[in-house]
Design a protein around this motif. Structure first.
Motif, PDB file in Angstrom:
ATOM      1  N   MET A 146      -9.351 -41.734  27.731  1.00  0.00           N
ATOM      2  CA  MET A 146      -8.837 -40.760  26.769  1.00  0.00           C
ATOM      3  C   MET A 146      -9.291 -41.115  25.354  1.00  0.00           C
ATOM      4  N   ALA A 147      -9.283 -42.402  25.031  1.00  0.00           N
ATOM      5  CA  ALA A 147      -9.739 -42.832  23.699  1.00  0.00           C
ATOM      6  C   ALA A 147     -11.208 -42.484  23.488  1.00  0.00           C
ATOM      7  N   ASP A 148     -12.028 -42.669  24.531  1.00  0.00           N
ATOM      8  CA  ASP A 148     -13.447 -42.315  24.426  1.00  0.00           C
ATOM      9  C   ASP A 148     -13.622 -40.817  24.194  1.00  0.00           C
ATOM     10  N   LEU A 149     -12.867 -40.015  24.928  1.00  0.00           N
ATOM     11  CA  LEU A 149     -12.979 -38.560  24.815  1.00  0.00           C
ATOM     12  C   LEU A 149     -12.527 -38.083  23.437  1.00  0.00           C
ATOM     13  N   ILE A 150     -11.516 -38.738  22.858  1.00  0.00           N
ATOM     14  CA  ILE A 150     -11.072 -38.394  21.509  1.00  0.00           C
ATOM     15  C   ILE A 150     -12.163 -38.746  20.499  1.00  0.00           C
ATOM     16  N   SER A 151     -12.761 -39.932  20.655  1.00  0.00           N
ATOM     17  CA  SER A 151     -13.807 -40.348  19.716  1.00  0.00           C
ATOM     18  C   SER A 151     -15.039 -39.455  19.804  1.00  0.00           C
ATOM     19  N   MET A 152     -15.285 -38.865  20.974  1.00  0.00           N
ATOM     20  CA  MET A 152     -16.420 -37.960  21.154  1.00  0.00           C
ATOM     21  C   MET A 152     -16.108 -36.535  20.720  1.00  0.00           C
ATOM     22  N   GLY A 153     -14.845 -36.279  20.354  1.00  0.00           N
ATOM     23  CA  GLY A 153     -14.453 -34.937  19.941  1.00  0.00           C
ATOM     24  C   GLY A 153     -14.137 -34.004  21.089  1.00  0.00           C
ATOM     25  N   ARG A 154     -14.032 -34.545  22.303  1.00  0.00           N
ATOM     26  CA  ARG A 154     -13.716 -33.724  23.470  1.00  0.00           C
ATOM     27  C   ARG A 154     -12.222 -33.453  23.586  1.00  0.00           C
ATOM     28  N   LEU A 155     -11.416 -34.381  23.079  1.00  0.00           N
ATOM     29  CA  LEU A 155      -9.969 -34.216  23.051  1.00  0.00           C
ATOM     30  C   LEU A 155      -9.484 -34.390  21.617  1.00  0.00           C
ATOM     31  N   ALA A 156      -8.386 -33.729  21.280  1.00  0.00           N
ATOM     32  CA  ALA A 156      -7.836 -33.827  19.927  1.00  0.00           C
ATOM     33  C   ALA A 156      -7.003 -35.097  19.794  1.00  0.00           C
ATOM     34  N   PRO A 157      -7.071 -35.757  18.644  1.00  0.00           N
ATOM     35  CA  PRO A 157      -6.175 -36.900  18.410  1.00  0.00           C
ATOM     36  C   PRO A 157      -4.729 -36.413  18.335  1.00  0.00           C
ATOM     37  N   TYR A 158      -3.801 -37.302  18.529  1.00  0.00           N
ATOM     38  CA  TYR A 158      -2.409 -36.870  18.579  1.00  0.00           C
ATOM     39  C   TYR A 158      -1.482 -37.962  18.047  1.00  0.00           C
ATOM     40  N   ASP A 159      -0.298 -37.545  17.627  1.00  0.00           N
ATOM     41  CA  ASP A 159       0.792 -38.452  17.283  1.00  0.00           C
ATOM     42  C   ASP A 159       1.926 -38.197  18.257  1.00  0.00           C
ATOM     43  N   VAL A 160       2.615 -39.232  18.654  1.00  0.00           N
ATOM     44  CA  VAL A 160       3.720 -39.107  19.598  1.00  0.00           C
ATOM     45  C   VAL A 160       5.025 -39.455  18.902  1.00  0.00           C
ATOM     46  N   TYR A 161       6.002 -38.557  19.016  1.00  0.00           N
ATOM     47  CA  TYR A 161       7.344 -38.803  18.494  1.00  0.00           C
ATOM     48  C   TYR A 161       8.326 -38.754  19.654  1.00  0.00           C
ATOM     49  N   ALA A 162       9.219 -39.713  19.727  1.00  0.00           N
ATOM     50  CA  ALA A 162      10.174 -39.749  20.833  1.00  0.00           C
ATOM     51  C   ALA A 162      11.479 -40.363  20.362  1.00  0.00           C
ATOM     52  N   PRO A 163      12.598 -39.981  21.011  1.00  0.00           N
ATOM     53  CA  PRO A 163      13.883 -40.606  20.665  1.00  0.00           C
ATOM     54  C   PRO A 163      13.943 -42.009  21.241  1.00  0.00           C
ATOM     55  N   ASP A 164      15.058 -42.685  20.963  1.00  0.00           N
ATOM     56  CA  ASP A 164      15.264 -43.985  21.595  1.00  0.00           C
ATOM     57  C   ASP A 164      15.220 -43.828  23.118  1.00  0.00           C
ATOM     58  N   VAL A 165      14.814 -44.870  23.784  1.00  0.00           N
ATOM     59  CA  VAL A 165      14.812 -44.848  25.244  1.00  0.00           C
ATOM     60  C   VAL A 165      16.252 -44.901  25.749  1.00  0.00           C
ATOM     61  N   PRO A 166      16.687 -43.934  26.561  1.00  0.00           N
ATOM     62  CA  PRO A 166      18.072 -43.948  27.053  1.00  0.00           C
ATOM     63  C   PRO A 166      18.287 -45.093  28.038  1.00  0.00           C
ATOM     64  N   ASP A 167      19.524 -45.475  28.213  1.00  0.00           N
ATOM     65  CA  ASP A 167      19.890 -46.552  29.127  1.00  0.00           C
ATOM     66  C   ASP A 167      19.918 -46.003  30.562  1.00  0.00           C
ATOM     67  N   THR A 168      18.926 -46.391  31.352  1.00  0.00           N
ATOM     68  CA  THR A 168      18.831 -45.888  32.729  1.00  0.00           C
ATOM     69  C   THR A 168      19.174 -46.961  33.766  1.00  0.00           C
ATOM     70  N   THR A 169      19.821 -48.021  33.326  1.00  0.00           N
ATOM     71  CA  THR A 169      20.103 -49.125  34.258  1.00  0.00           C
ATOM     72  C   THR A 169      20.996 -48.692  35.417  1.00  0.00           C
ATOM     73  N   ALA A 170      21.839 -47.702  35.180  1.00  0.00           N
ATOM     74  CA  ALA A 170      22.746 -47.262  36.246  1.00  0.00           C
ATOM     75  C   ALA A 170      22.178 -46.100  37.055  1.00  0.00           C
TER      76      ALA A 170
END
Length: 208
Positions: A146-170
């Motif tokens: 994916m990094a190669d494809l972004i550097s070649m202009g085949r894929l768009a660069p992106y930023d990821v935003y996410a909330p805190d990871v929920p507690d899934t232990t149970a």
């Protein structure tokens, strides 16, 4: 290409947007020019017409479609097939079968792979992680990252935003074709309640 002499079952790994259909067309071209027969399977009917057009753009014109309600020419050098139609009919012989989105497990297809070990299969996927793929295939052909494809202009660069990871232990787990996964009901109890998951105010101040 270097893998073909020693392997008849190969996983082709390329990220989404990496051009798996185009890569497949170039592979098919080699078989096509030697009058060998290839079947390219798709998981959805909506993909058949665009696949046929992609092949035609590259000069692959001797193509027949295998899906419900169409007349199939079993003499064509290339078959574009609905995977569900293919596995519900009498088995056909091909010099190569290319399976698109191959991580979607089809029991009948795997039975064919077991019962006809001399046949060649290329399993295309962006997610080659299910354990069963390693049990049926003996080699992995990895394309551009994916990094190669972004550097070649085949894929768009992106930023990821996410909330805190929920507690899934149970959370309870269930076994799927891709391995263990959370049950939807258990995740719903965590994610669908009135309680807000994540640092809303902090996220707003930093990114809002």
């Amino acid at each position: 290409r270097k893998l073909w002499p020693a392997h008849k079952r190969i996983v082709g790994y390329l990220p989404t947007g990496g051009g798996k259909t185009r890569c497949a067309a170039r592979i098919i071209e080699g078989f096509y020019n030697r009058n060998l027969r290839v079947c390219f399977t798709v998981p959805r009917l909506s993909l058949i017409a665009q696949t046929v057009r992609s092949f035609a753009d590259l000069g692959l014109l001797d193509v027949s479609v295998l899906q419900g309600g169409t007349e199939y020419n079993d003499k064509a050098r290339v078959t574009v097939a609905s995977i569900d139609t293919l596995i519900r009919r009498k088995k056909l012989a091909f010099d190569l079968v290319i399976v698109d989105e191959a991580h979607k497990k089809r029991k009948k297809l795997l039975e064919w792979m077991e019962n006809y070990p001399q046949e060649r299969y290329l399993m295309l996927t962006a997610t080659p992680f299910p354990k069963w793929m390693g049990e049926y295939c003996t080699a992995l052909a990895k394309g551009s990252s994916m990094a190669d494809l972004i550097s070649m202009g085949r894929l768009a660069p992106y930023d990821v935003y996410a909330p805190d990871v929920p507690d899934t232990t149970a959370c309870k787990l269930r076994m799927t074709d891709d391995g263990p996964d959370f049950t939807e009901s258990a995740l719903a109890e965590i994610m669908d309640g009135a309680k807000i998951v994540g640092k809303v105010v902090q996220n707003w101040l930093e990114n809002g």
